[in-house]
Design a protein around this motif. Structure first.
Motif, PDB file in Angstrom:
ATOM      1  N   SER A 149     -38.579  44.964  54.629  1.00 19.78           N
ATOM      2  CA  SER A 149     -38.149  43.468  54.421  1.00 19.78           C
ATOM      3  C   SER A 149     -38.559  43.323  52.949  1.00 19.78           C
ATOM      4  O   SER A 149     -37.720  42.549  52.331  1.00 19.78           O
ATOM      5  N   LEU A 150     -39.505  43.975  52.585  1.00 17.49           N
ATOM      6  CA  LEU A 150     -39.803  44.005  50.945  1.00 17.49           C
ATOM      7  C   LEU A 150     -38.673  44.521  50.195  1.00 17.49           C
ATOM      8  O   LEU A 150     -38.149  43.561  49.225  1.00 17.49           O
ATOM      9  N   ILE A 151     -37.913  45.608  50.749  1.00 13.51           N
ATOM     10  CA  ILE A 151     -36.916  46.016  49.901  1.00 13.51           C
ATOM     11  C   ILE A 151     -35.439  45.197  49.795  1.00 13.51           C
ATOM     12  O   ILE A 151     -34.913  45.024  48.933  1.00 13.51           O
ATOM     13  N   ARG A 152     -35.476  44.553  51.077  1.00 12.71           N
ATOM     14  CA  ARG A 152     -34.188  43.691  51.356  1.00 12.71           C
ATOM     15  C   ARG A 152     -34.554  42.407  50.384  1.00 12.71           C
ATOM     16  O   ARG A 152     -33.618  41.713  50.099  1.00 12.71           O
ATOM     17  N   SER A 153     -35.660  42.075  50.286  1.00 13.02           N
ATOM     18  CA  SER A 153     -36.098  40.451  49.931  1.00 13.02           C
ATOM     19  C   SER A 153     -36.120  40.424  48.154  1.00 13.02           C
ATOM     20  O   SER A 153     -36.038  39.424  47.582  1.00 13.02           O
ATOM     21  N   VAL A 154     -36.518  41.784  47.738  1.00 11.63           N
ATOM     22  CA  VAL A 154     -36.940  41.569  46.185  1.00 11.63           C
ATOM     23  C   VAL A 154     -35.704  42.478  45.566  1.00 11.63           C
ATOM     24  O   VAL A 154     -35.106  43.291  45.931  1.00 11.63           O
ATOM     25  N   HIS A 155     -35.518  42.135  44.060  1.00 14.23           N
ATOM     26  CA  HIS A 155     -34.585  42.857  43.457  1.00 14.23           C
ATOM     27  C   HIS A 155     -35.177  43.721  42.329  1.00 14.23           C
ATOM     28  O   HIS A 155     -34.668  44.260  41.406  1.00 14.23           O
ATOM     29  N   THR A 156     -36.627  43.746  42.130  1.00 12.54           N
ATOM     30  CA  THR A 156     -37.286  44.428  41.391  1.00 12.54           C
ATOM     31  C   THR A 156     -37.544  45.924  41.950  1.00 12.54           C
ATOM     32  O   THR A 156     -37.755  46.042  43.172  1.00 12.54           O
ATOM     33  N   PRO A 157     -37.267  46.987  40.852  1.00 15.40           N
ATOM     34  CA  PRO A 157     -37.682  48.330  41.470  1.00 15.40           C
ATOM     35  C   PRO A 157     -39.002  48.362  42.183  1.00 15.40           C
ATOM     36  O   PRO A 157     -40.026  47.797  41.679  1.00 15.40           O
ATOM     37  N   LEU A 158     -39.162  49.231  43.099  1.00 17.51           N
ATOM     38  CA  LEU A 158     -40.492  49.391  43.782  1.00 17.51           C
ATOM     39  C   LEU A 158     -40.789  50.834  43.778  1.00 17.51           C
ATOM     40  O   LEU A 158     -40.009  51.850  43.676  1.00 17.51           O
ATOM     41  N   ILE A 159     -42.220  51.134  43.435  1.00 14.49           N
ATOM     42  CA  ILE A 159     -42.766  52.503  43.646  1.00 14.49           C
ATOM     43  C   ILE A 159     -43.434  52.316  44.945  1.00 14.49           C
ATOM     44  O   ILE A 159     -44.507  51.677  45.180  1.00 14.49           O
ATOM     45  N   ILE A 160     -42.936  53.195  45.862  1.00 15.79           N
ATOM     46  CA  ILE A 160     -43.838  53.413  47.199  1.00 15.79           C
ATOM     47  C   ILE A 160     -44.681  54.619  47.257  1.00 15.79           C
ATOM     48  O   ILE A 160     -43.799  55.912  47.032  1.00 15.79           O
ATOM     49  N   VAL A 161     -45.893  54.355  47.408  1.00 17.07           N
ATOM     50  CA  VAL A 161     -46.678  55.573  46.953  1.00 17.07           C
ATOM     51  C   VAL A 161     -47.401  56.132  48.350  1.00 17.07           C
ATOM     52  O   VAL A 161     -47.889  55.425  49.145  1.00 17.07           O
ATOM     53  N   PRO A 162     -47.443  57.404  48.400  1.00 13.40           N
ATOM     54  CA  PRO A 162     -48.147  58.203  49.559  1.00 13.40           C
ATOM     55  C   PRO A 162     -49.575  58.048  49.294  1.00 13.40           C
ATOM     56  O   PRO A 162     -50.099  57.533  48.131  1.00 13.40           O
ATOM     57  N   PRO A 163     -50.452  58.495  50.219  1.00 16.82           N
ATOM     58  CA  PRO A 163     -52.010  58.561  49.986  1.00 16.82           C
ATOM     59  C   PRO A 163     -52.511  59.131  48.534  1.00 16.82           C
ATOM     60  O   PRO A 163     -53.690  58.737  48.393  1.00 16.82           O
ATOM     61  N   THR A 164     -51.722  59.937  47.807  1.00 17.28           N
ATOM     62  CA  THR A 164     -52.207  60.593  46.710  1.00 17.28           C
ATOM     63  C   THR A 164     -51.015  60.398  45.818  1.00 17.28           C
ATOM     64  O   THR A 164     -49.746  60.237  45.850  1.00 17.28           O
TER      65      THR A 164
END
Length: 288
Positions: A149-164
């Protein structure tokens, strides 16, 4: 001045989010805004007991429930303040000097949508509080709709981070020749976040015409901007091939354009972007 908005929730992944935000802030010379949202806990359908108890007991129970709700709210506020303070300390220790913090009640997606005008980049954890923090599809699916939903809703690049999170020296750009991938290249060139990192430009063959030519053109654009580029045209299942390449070449960061197909088609076939978020063990930048 645009900010790096980093979302923290107190889960074990918060440390990785803080480290990724600090890395991005230093490379872009932008301030960090640490955001903590207090979401209303889900109810389980057992709140209305008025049909099973008397009037006096009902009044007493409601008073006690109100008192407990007030206590929980106070504890959540203080817990959030402590988390924000710790996040600020982590960023300061990493050498970031411009840091803000914000705490609010409500839904995280609503908060990020409202703050998007201030954002240069958003950093979120792949698994949140209350979910299994280990890598793997099951833990992601508990939070998957939230991220999608976040990817669909915003137009700003996202960094999706794993546990490390480890500061990367090389990144892989998953390129398919579509407009979203072309936009990703333009933003990489203009943004500066990945400047100086070794680039692995990877395309997986499909039925589209002119793939080799598009890959060569993308490589030329990146090379002209000073990137050291390794371009490869591969065959096989997209997510399998990309993950195998990432592991073979010890890639530390993956970059993808978001949702190449129509929304209707995704309802039935899913998305390569979501599959990579589910399966990848490294940070992933999603460019809208």
């Amino acid at each position: 001045m645009n900010k790096i908005i980093a979302c923290i929730d107190g889960s074990v992944i918060t440390s990785a989010v803080c480290n990724a935000a600090a890395w991005a802030a230093k490379r872009l010379n932008k301030p960090i805004l640490f955001l903590h949202t207090i979401e209303r806990p889900q109810q389980h359908g057992a709140d209305d007991l008025t049909g099973a108890i008397g009037l006096g007991a009902r009044t007493s129970l409601l008073q006690e429930m109100a008192r407990l709700d007030e206590e929980r709210s106070k504890l959540a506020l203080q817990h959030g303040k402590d988390m924000l303070s710790a996040a600020v300390s982590t960023a300061e220790s990493a050498g970031v000097s411009q840091i803000e913090q914000k705490q609010r009640h409500g839904d995280l997606l609503d908060a990020l949508t409202e703050l998007e005008a201030e954002a240069r980049l958003m950093v979120v954890g792949r698994s949140g509080e209350g979910h299994n923090s280990e890598t793997g599809q099951a833990s992601f699916r508990a939070l998957g709709s939230h991220i999608e939903s976040l990817i669909r809703s915003v137009h700003t690049p996202l960094i999706i981070v794993p546990p490390t999170f480890t500061q990367p020296s090389r990144f892989m750009l998953a390129y398919d020749g579509r407009s979203t991938a072309d936009q990703a290249i333009k933003k990489i060139i203009a943004g500066g976040l990945l400047k100086g990192l070794e680039c692995h430009l990877v395309m997986v063959k499909n039925t589209a015409a002119g793939q080799a030519e598009k890959l060569a053109e993308a490589q030329r654009l990146l090379t002209n901007e000073g990137f050291v580029v390794h371009a490869n045209l591969l065959e096989g299942n997209i997510s399998d091939v990309l993950l195998a390449y990432q592991q073979q070449h010890q890639i530390e960061l993956l970059v993808m354009g978001a949702f190449a197909h129509s929304k209707i088609r995704q309802l039935f076939l899913g998305s390569n972007t979501i599959r990579m978020i589910e399966r990848s063990s490294i940070p992933l930048i999603v460019v809208q």
